[in-house]
Design a protein around this motif. Structure first.
Motif, PDB file in Angstrom:
ATOM      1  N   GLU A  87     -13.532  92.257  42.766  1.00  0.00           N
ATOM      2  CA  GLU A  87     -14.170  93.464  42.962  1.00  0.00           C
ATOM      3  C   GLU A  87     -15.136  94.153  41.303  1.00  0.00           C
ATOM      4  N   ALA A  88     -14.071  94.105  40.227  1.00  0.00           N
ATOM      5  CA  ALA A  88     -14.075  94.275  39.216  1.00  0.00           C
ATOM      6  C   ALA A  88     -15.873  93.753  38.379  1.00  0.00           C
ATOM      7  N   GLN A  89     -15.753  92.627  38.956  1.00  0.00           N
ATOM      8  CA  GLN A  89     -17.114  91.712  39.001  1.00  0.00           C
ATOM      9  C   GLN A  89     -18.639  91.775  39.386  1.00  0.00           C
ATOM     10  N   ALA A  90     -18.196  92.415  40.862  1.00  0.00           N
ATOM     11  CA  ALA A  90     -19.018  92.992  41.483  1.00  0.00           C
ATOM     12  C   ALA A  90     -19.507  94.431  41.345  1.00  0.00           C
ATOM     13  N   ARG A  91     -18.547  95.182  40.884  1.00  0.00           N
ATOM     14  CA  ARG A  91     -19.158  96.103  40.654  1.00  0.00           C
ATOM     15  C   ARG A  91     -20.523  96.054  38.883  1.00  0.00           C
ATOM     16  N   TYR A  92     -19.406  94.947  38.499  1.00  0.00           N
ATOM     17  CA  TYR A  92     -20.369  94.765  37.098  1.00  0.00           C
ATOM     18  C   TYR A  92     -21.840  94.893  37.259  1.00  0.00           C
ATOM     19  N   GLN A  93     -21.666  93.233  38.415  1.00  0.00           N
ATOM     20  CA  GLN A  93     -23.311  93.312  38.369  1.00  0.00           C
ATOM     21  C   GLN A  93     -23.708  94.147  39.203  1.00  0.00           C
ATOM     22  N   ALA A 115     -15.544  99.087  36.862  1.00  0.00           N
ATOM     23  CA  ALA A 115     -14.988  97.870  36.415  1.00  0.00           C
ATOM     24  C   ALA A 115     -14.454  97.948  35.415  1.00  0.00           C
ATOM     25  N   ALA A 116     -15.237  98.789  34.092  1.00  0.00           N
ATOM     26  CA  ALA A 116     -14.500  98.725  32.578  1.00  0.00           C
ATOM     27  C   ALA A 116     -12.204  99.085  33.281  1.00  0.00           C
ATOM     28  N   GLU A 117     -12.837 100.114  33.998  1.00  0.00           N
ATOM     29  CA  GLU A 117     -11.146 100.183  34.187  1.00  0.00           C
ATOM     30  C   GLU A 117     -10.237  99.375  34.795  1.00  0.00           C
ATOM     31  N   VAL A 118     -11.318  98.502  36.112  1.00  0.00           N
ATOM     32  CA  VAL A 118     -10.067  96.963  36.693  1.00  0.00           C
ATOM     33  C   VAL A 118     -10.062  95.999  35.600  1.00  0.00           C
ATOM     34  N   PHE A 119     -11.161  95.842  34.823  1.00  0.00           N
ATOM     35  CA  PHE A 119     -10.708  95.367  33.661  1.00  0.00           C
ATOM     36  C   PHE A 119      -9.708  95.132  32.884  1.00  0.00           C
ATOM     37  N   ALA A 120      -9.819  96.409  31.980  1.00  0.00           N
ATOM     38  CA  ALA A 120      -8.489  96.892  31.748  1.00  0.00           C
ATOM     39  C   ALA A 120      -7.259  96.929  32.777  1.00  0.00           C
ATOM     40  N   ARG A 121      -7.329  96.949  33.857  1.00  0.00           N
ATOM     41  CA  ARG A 121      -5.943  96.618  33.912  1.00  0.00           C
ATOM     42  C   ARG A 121      -5.926  95.262  34.659  1.00  0.00           C
ATOM     43  N   ALA A 122      -6.181  94.776  34.140  1.00  0.00           N
ATOM     44  CA  ALA A 122      -6.505  92.922  34.961  1.00  0.00           C
ATOM     45  C   ALA A 122      -6.779  91.816  33.881  1.00  0.00           C
ATOM     46  N   GLY A 123      -6.352  92.511  33.033  1.00  0.00           N
ATOM     47  CA  GLY A 123      -6.162  91.831  31.773  1.00  0.00           C
ATOM     48  C   GLY A 123      -7.482  91.441  31.606  1.00  0.00           C
ATOM     49  N   ASP A 124      -8.415  91.087  31.815  1.00  0.00           N
ATOM     50  CA  ASP A 124     -10.114  90.424  31.592  1.00  0.00           C
ATOM     51  C   ASP A 124     -10.985  91.396  30.581  1.00  0.00           C
ATOM     52  N   ARG A 125     -10.316  91.305  28.704  1.00  0.00           N
ATOM     53  CA  ARG A 125     -10.784  92.095  27.313  1.00  0.00           C
ATOM     54  C   ARG A 125     -12.224  91.233  27.724  1.00  0.00           C
TER      55      ARG A 125
END
Length: 317
Positions: A87-93, A115-125
């Motif tokens: 979902e974060a990747q789709a929101r980023y795009q 997207a940044a918030e979800v990436f942070a929670r998922a550990g995708d730096r």
């Protein structure tokens, strides 16, 4: 069934390859065919991935509404399954596509922030840093320069730990432009020199030629023609491998240098050559801000085939 799924994943990888190679039309055709063969109920994860690929292809073709529709479907699909990272990747795009439309900047910012918030929670730096960098670009375009500076610096700290020279180079380039707009020309020059080194190590030809032209233009503004000449000479051969507008930017900066040296004939010829390249790129002045944003957002070569150079065009959305 497993073999068929593997084959479709290979097809998805091939679509990514087309996007990276600049073939947006081919990627669009392949994505449409693959989506038609995918059952959302049977393989929702793969369908979500392909929807994002399809959106990137549509964006590269200038069909922003179509891209947004694909991404909204991907977001809904990933959200329903609790796939936060997808979902974060789709929101980023989605943020990238919205940012290319003048009246949808606020929506782009919201998409990147989520997207940044979800990436942070998922550990995708990496994803987090890229989203933060694009939020900084948005702040810069809206005149919030000091906020943009802080955002770029934050993103660069995160990227430095990941060893991603292309991304570091892109964000450092954007930070340099911000410093220039703040009147910090010497700091901007230092950042551009760093960006050039990073982009060279990453083999990022188009970005490197763009940064070199920007560095030369800045040096001329600072009364340092020797530095301008050095920046242009360093990519003189490489520029022939760049996209037409990047080559045009190099020629424009070179023409300024020739004119300063009193060689008006050479300057005139370089400007003619630059105009020819712009016509070859088929990018009208009204589209230069779009191409500029694509470059600075770090989209694939498919979406940024006509790179515009900030220092030489001075056009902002």
């Amino acid at each position: 069934r497993g073999a068929r799924r593997d084959l479709r994943r290979i097809e998805a990888a091939q679509i990514e390859g087309r996007l990276q190679g600049g073939d947006a039309a081919g990627a669009d055709t392949a994505a449409r065919a693959l989506l038609a063969s995918l059952d959302a109920a049977a393989d929702p994860e793969l369908r979500s991935v392909v929807l994002v690929l399809a959106a990137r292809a549509l964006s590269g073709l200038g069909d922003f509404d179509g891209a947004v529709n694909r991404l909204q479907e991907a977001i809904a699909l990933a959200g329903a399954r609790g796939e936060g990272l997808q979902e974060a990747q789709a929101r980023y795009q989605l943020g990238n596509v919205l940012a290319l439309q003048r009246l949808r900047k606020a929506e782009a910012g919201q998409a990147w922030q989520l997207a940044a918030e979800v990436f942070a929670r998922a550990g995708d730096r990496r994803g987090e840093a890229q989203a933060l960098a694009n939020l900084a670009l948005l702040a810069q375009q809206q005149g919030r320069l000091r906020e943009a500076r802080i955002g770029y610096q934050d993103a660069l700290e995160r990227l430095a730990a990941l060893g991603l020279p292309r991304e570091q180079g892109r964000v450092t380039f954007n930070l340099a432009v911000t410093e220039r707009e703040l009147g910090e020309l010497r700091i901007a020059a230092t950042h551009l020199d760093s960006a050039l080194q990073l982009l060279a190590s990453a083999g990022a030809t188009d970005l490197r030629v763009a940064a070199a032209a920007t560095r030369a233009d800045l040096a001329l503004s600072m009364g340092e023609p020797a530095s301008a000449r050095a920046a242009l000479t360093a990519v003189a051969e490489l520029r022939m491998q760049a996209v037409p507008l990047a080559q045009s930017g190099w020629l424009t900066a070179s023409a300024r240098l020739a004119l300063l040296a009193g060689d008006s004939e050479a300057a005139a010829q370089q400007l003619v050559d630059a105009q020819t390249l712009r016509e070859l790129a088929n990018v009208e002045v009204a589209l230069l801000d779009l191409r500029l944003q694509q470059l600075r957002l770090g989209l694939s070569s498919a979406a940024s085939a006509g790179q515009a150079l900030l220092a030489l065009e001075d056009i902002e959305a």
